[in-house]
Motif scaffolding. Structure first.
Motif, PDB file in Angstrom:
ATOM      1  N   UNK A 219       0.873  -1.164   0.000  1.00  0.00           N
ATOM      2  CA  UNK A 219       0.000   0.000   0.000  1.00  0.00           C
ATOM      3  C   UNK A 219       0.912   1.216   0.000  1.00  0.00           C
ATOM      4  N   UNK A 220       0.816   2.021  -1.058  1.00  0.00           N
ATOM      5  CA  UNK A 220       1.705   3.172  -1.218  1.00  0.00           C
ATOM      6  C   UNK A 220       0.881   4.405  -1.555  1.00  0.00           C
ATOM      7  N   UNK A 221       1.321   5.527  -0.993  1.00  0.00           N
ATOM      8  CA  UNK A 221       0.699   6.814  -1.263  1.00  0.00           C
ATOM      9  C   UNK A 221       1.804   7.826  -1.558  1.00  0.00           C
ATOM     10  N   UNK A 222       1.658   8.543  -2.669  1.00  0.00           N
ATOM     11  CA  UNK A 222       2.538   9.682  -2.935  1.00  0.00           C
ATOM     12  C   UNK A 222       1.906  10.854  -2.206  1.00  0.00           C
ATOM     13  N   UNK A 223       2.598  11.371  -1.180  1.00  0.00           N
ATOM     14  CA  UNK A 223       1.987  12.402  -0.337  1.00  0.00           C
ATOM     15  C   UNK A 223       2.686  13.746  -0.458  1.00  0.00           C
ATOM     16  N   UNK A 224       1.955  14.782  -0.062  1.00  0.00           N
ATOM     17  CA  UNK A 224       2.490  16.134  -0.026  1.00  0.00           C
ATOM     18  C   UNK A 224       3.539  16.231   1.079  1.00  0.00           C
TER      19      UNK A 224
END
Length: 155
Positions: free
Chosen positions: A60-65
């Motif tokens: 589970x991966x998220x490109x975050x600010x």
């Protein structure tokens, strides 16, 4: 959009997580009650990968600010640049059902520097697909007043 909460909130979160029982998604080797949570952060991002039981290396991966008020293990405010980050666990009661790759989300994650896992998603919600996300470099607050404002940021 970033906020940090300290130990009292982490203790409450851990207690609530223990009461909620098991959730869906990846599970942590330790229970939430056993993990000493050092901080909780909230930010926005876009989902780049979902776990897949048929593919053990899928994460589970998220490109975050950027997270301007991120603290390192020693408690120094160093910030965290925008990045594509892997989340090895979801807190009890957190589900990613209905969330897909490419969805924009607002989410919170905890950090337990001495825990296993070191971080886990504690809340996640989809946001409008037209939301403009700003990826870039973290700019940690430099003065004492800046740190207070970052710690109390409710925007």
């Amino acid at each position: 959009m970033n906020k940090i909460h300290w130990r009292f909130g982490a203790v409450v979160l851990a207690a609530l997580g223990a009461l909620q029982g098991c959730g869906e998604g990846a599970s942590a080797p330790e229970t939430q009650a056993e993990r000493r949570v050092d901080a909780i952060y909230e930010t926005r991002g876009v989902v780049t990968s979902l776990p897949d039981p048929a593919n053990p290396i899928a994460e589970f991966r998220i490109q975050h600010e950027p997270i301007h008020d991120f603290l390192d293990k020693d408690g120094n405010m160093v910030g965290m640049n925008a990045m594509d980050m892997s989340f090895p666990a979801l807190a009890p009661g957190v589900s990613i059902d209905g969330i897909g790759v490419g969805d924009k989300v607002v989410f919170a994650f905890d950090v337990a520097w001495d825990g296993d896992p070191r971080w886990s998603v504690t809340r996640i919600d989809k946001i409008d697909a037209d939301t403009v996300l700003e990826f870039g470099v973290a700019v940690p607050p430099t003065g004492e007043n800046d740190r207070d404002e970052a710690a109390n940021d409710d925007s």
